[in-house]
Design a protein around this motif. Sequence first.
Motif, PDB file in Angstrom:
ATOM      1  N   GLY A 155      -7.615 -13.044  -3.008  1.00  0.00           N
ATOM      2  CA  GLY A 155      -6.158 -13.145  -3.092  1.00  0.00           C
ATOM      3  C   GLY A 155      -5.536 -12.399  -4.252  1.00  0.00           C
ATOM      4  N   VAL A 156      -6.355 -11.677  -5.004  1.00  0.00           N
ATOM      5  CA  VAL A 156      -5.803 -10.965  -6.164  1.00  0.00           C
ATOM      6  C   VAL A 156      -4.872  -9.845  -5.703  1.00  0.00           C
ATOM      7  CG1 VAL A 156      -6.349  -9.685  -8.277  1.00  0.00           C
ATOM      8  CG2 VAL A 156      -7.825 -11.550  -7.540  1.00  0.00           C
ATOM      9  N   SER A 157      -5.290  -9.109  -4.671  1.00  0.00           N
ATOM     10  CA  SER A 157      -4.429  -8.019  -4.210  1.00  0.00           C
ATOM     11  C   SER A 157      -3.185  -8.561  -3.512  1.00  0.00           C
ATOM     12  CB  SER A 157      -5.205  -7.058  -3.309  1.00  0.00           C
ATOM     13  OG  SER A 157      -5.777  -7.760  -2.239  1.00  0.00           O
ATOM     14  N   ALA A 158      -3.329  -9.690  -2.808  1.00  0.00           N
ATOM     15  CA  ALA A 158      -2.160 -10.272  -2.137  1.00  0.00           C
ATOM     16  C   ALA A 158      -1.063 -10.581  -3.157  1.00  0.00           C
ATOM     17  CB  ALA A 158      -2.559 -11.536  -1.374  1.00  0.00           C
ATOM     18  N   THR A 159      -1.454 -11.123  -4.314  1.00  0.00           N
ATOM     19  CA  THR A 159      -0.479 -11.436  -5.363  1.00  0.00           C
ATOM     20  C   THR A 159       0.264 -10.176  -5.790  1.00  0.00           C
ATOM     21  OG1 THR A 159      -1.925 -13.192  -6.145  1.00  0.00           O
ATOM     22  CG2 THR A 159      -0.219 -12.432  -7.683  1.00  0.00           C
ATOM     23  N   PHE A 215       0.719  -7.329  -4.043  1.00  0.00           N
ATOM     24  CA  PHE A 215       1.596  -6.803  -2.998  1.00  0.00           C
ATOM     25  C   PHE A 215       2.815  -7.701  -2.783  1.00  0.00           C
ATOM     26  CE2 PHE A 215      -2.604  -4.926  -1.531  1.00  0.00           C
ATOM     27  CZ  PHE A 215      -2.391  -3.754  -2.241  1.00  0.00           C
ATOM     28  N   GLU A 216       2.619  -9.014  -2.902  1.00  0.00           N
ATOM     29  CA  GLU A 216       3.760  -9.934  -2.768  1.00  0.00           C
ATOM     30  C   GLU A 216       4.773  -9.709  -3.877  1.00  0.00           C
ATOM     31  OE1 GLU A 216       2.130 -13.910  -2.527  1.00  0.00           O
ATOM     32  OE2 GLU A 216       1.220 -13.389  -0.594  1.00  0.00           O
ATOM     33  N   ALA A 217       4.260  -9.545  -5.093  1.00  0.00           N
ATOM     34  CA  ALA A 217       5.172  -9.348  -6.230  1.00  0.00           C
ATOM     35  C   ALA A 217       5.973  -8.055  -6.046  1.00  0.00           C
ATOM     36  CB  ALA A 217       4.389  -9.301  -7.540  1.00  0.00           C
ATOM     37  N   ALA A 265       8.531  -8.593  -3.236  1.00  0.00           N
ATOM     38  CA  ALA A 265       9.665  -9.414  -3.666  1.00  0.00           C
ATOM     39  C   ALA A 265      10.608  -8.580  -4.542  1.00  0.00           C
ATOM     40  CB  ALA A 265       9.169 -10.634  -4.436  1.00  0.00           C
ATOM     41  N   GLY A 266      10.062  -7.625  -5.277  1.00  0.00           N
ATOM     42  CA  GLY A 266      10.897  -6.779  -6.131  1.00  0.00           C
ATOM     43  C   GLY A 266      11.485  -5.601  -5.373  1.00  0.00           C
ATOM     44  N   GLY A 267      11.210  -5.505  -4.074  1.00  0.00           N
ATOM     45  CA  GLY A 267      11.741  -4.408  -3.268  1.00  0.00           C
ATOM     46  C   GLY A 267      11.175  -3.055  -3.684  1.00  0.00           C
ATOM     47  N   ALA A 312       5.880  -3.272 -13.281  1.00  0.00           N
ATOM     48  CA  ALA A 312       4.874  -3.803 -14.198  1.00  0.00           C
ATOM     49  C   ALA A 312       5.291  -5.177 -14.717  1.00  0.00           C
ATOM     50  CB  ALA A 312       4.653  -2.834 -15.358  1.00  0.00           C
ATOM     51  N   ARG A 313       6.562  -5.333 -15.039  1.00  0.00           N
ATOM     52  CA  ARG A 313       7.045  -6.634 -15.532  1.00  0.00           C
ATOM     53  C   ARG A 313       6.891  -7.709 -14.459  1.00  0.00           C
ATOM     54  NH1 ARG A 313      10.595  -3.395 -18.598  1.00  0.00           N
ATOM     55  NH2 ARG A 313      12.086  -3.159 -16.899  1.00  0.00           N
ATOM     56  N   THR A 314       7.272  -7.372 -13.229  1.00  0.00           N
ATOM     57  CA  THR A 314       7.185  -8.322 -12.131  1.00  0.00           C
ATOM     58  C   THR A 314       5.735  -8.755 -11.899  1.00  0.00           C
ATOM     59  OG1 THR A 314       8.995  -7.132 -11.104  1.00  0.00           O
ATOM     60  CG2 THR A 314       7.782  -8.613  -9.679  1.00  0.00           C
ATOM     61  N   VAL A 315       4.838  -7.775 -11.900  1.00  0.00           N
ATOM     62  CA  VAL A 315       3.424  -8.051 -11.618  1.00  0.00           C
ATOM     63  C   VAL A 315       2.793  -8.860 -12.761  1.00  0.00           C
ATOM     64  CG1 VAL A 315       1.178  -6.905 -11.373  1.00  0.00           C
ATOM     65  CG2 VAL A 315       3.158  -6.067 -10.087  1.00  0.00           C
ATOM     66  N   HIS A 316       3.154  -8.504 -13.986  1.00  0.00           N
ATOM     67  CA  HIS A 316       2.661  -9.223 -15.176  1.00  0.00           C
ATOM     68  C   HIS A 316       3.024 -10.712 -15.068  1.00  0.00           C
ATOM     69  CE1 HIS A 316       2.286  -9.988 -19.617  1.00  0.00           C
ATOM     70  NE2 HIS A 316       1.345  -9.067 -19.515  1.00  0.00           N
ATOM     71  N   THR A 317       4.249 -10.990 -14.661  1.00  0.00           N
ATOM     72  CA  THR A 317       4.697 -12.367 -14.491  1.00  0.00           C
ATOM     73  C   THR A 317       3.929 -13.039 -13.353  1.00  0.00           C
ATOM     74  OG1 THR A 317       6.903 -11.684 -15.185  1.00  0.00           O
ATOM     75  CG2 THR A 317       6.730 -13.838 -14.113  1.00  0.00           C
TER      76      THR A 317
END
Length: 426
Positions: free
Chosen positions: A364-368, A370-372, A375-377, A403-408
């Motif tokens: 599920g690491v990659s799913a997180t 791609f979802e992030a 969600a950020g468009g 990067a900020r979105t994914v970091h969060t």
Amino acid sequence: MALIVQKYGGSSVADAESIKRVAKRIVDTRRAGHDVVVAVSAMGDTTDELLDLANEVAPIPAPRELDMLLSSGERISMALLAMAIHSMGFEARSFTGSQAGMITDSQHGAARIVDVTPVRLREALDEGAIVIVAGFQGFNRDTRDITTLGRGGSDTTAVALAAALGADVCEIYSDVDGIFTADPRVIPKAQKLDHVSTEEMLELAANGAKVLYIRAVEYARRHGVLIHARSTFSSAEGTYVLGEGMKNPREAEGAVMEEPIVAGVATDFSHAKITVAGVPDVPGKAAEIFKIVAKSGANVDMIVQNVSATGRTDISFTVPKADAAAALKALAAEQNEVGFQNLVHDDQIGKLSVVGAGMRTHSGVSATLFEALSAGGINIEMISTSEIRISVVLRGDDLAEAARTVHTAYGLDGDSDVTVHAGTGR
Ligand code: ASP
Ligand code: MG
């Protein structure tokens, strides 16, 4: 009593004041009862200034003479540092790379260390002296000429000395506090890592992190050297880079270390994308294309080939921006031979990479990721993975936000913003 190798980067010895501060730090280590060997970089921007000077007198400076010139930068800082230590009442001796037994191959400007014979360093240590070695340089036995190890090579000098002398730790001092979950200039909520594995560090360094040089980390991994990346400007501990089976020194002191799945997020603006459009979809075309690109000297990073519906396909790949012109020129010259329709050059891309040894064992690491991004468009243009890394190519303008979105999303944000001291990490 331990044997400690310390490396000080150019920004740590930029002027007389800084040299005295570093001297004090070295003396403090000595006072604590340790043997100290120091690898030092040239003062501040000396290497760049010497390079500029060389280019003023010759459009293409002779490689042998250029190494002669560039290696002088480190001789200045090593001698000044030894003097500063003397004036504090301690014995210190400086050595050039060749005096220190740093034996390399003969490739000027990018020499590789083939052997280290630190006989004189051992003698000096036995006599109670602090040893200072000029970073970034060596000596070739066949040509009997001075060589340099490539930009940032002092990290490698330090690690090689630590390996040859069997040092307990190789401390790499710079103007940043250690290795962070992301570049704090891009992500203010980045956190300093307590430790990172050499394999994670290699992936981070190869994908945009600039704190440590890849070759130094590779050398450390091969020779089992413990690296501690820390700041010259504070006494706080930095980040340990741990090879396989290596114990975190802080864990030995009883601290409980939780292994995060993701160690960090790296960002990289340094690549361009080339698309070879309308390639005949027959066997051998990829081989032809990448042979041409390799011959141009360009270093290919990511590749994607699209499905073909029409008997033709598009192949896109990324190369360092500096290599793109040569690759395009080489491909254009062979257009008829290969039979593709056209070339597209795009230097407005950015690469985002998520690195973590925990990916091996967690799903599920990659799913997180791609979802992030979704969600950020944010649109993804290319994807590549290794066992412990996922990288995506995005529009360059989207990279910082992504990067900020994914970091969060990976729970890496710290409670407060990092104070960034205008550091370069060198
Ligand atoms: N002085 C050299 C450079 O600037 C080596 C180093 O700093 O590590 O690349
Ligand atoms: Mg430097």
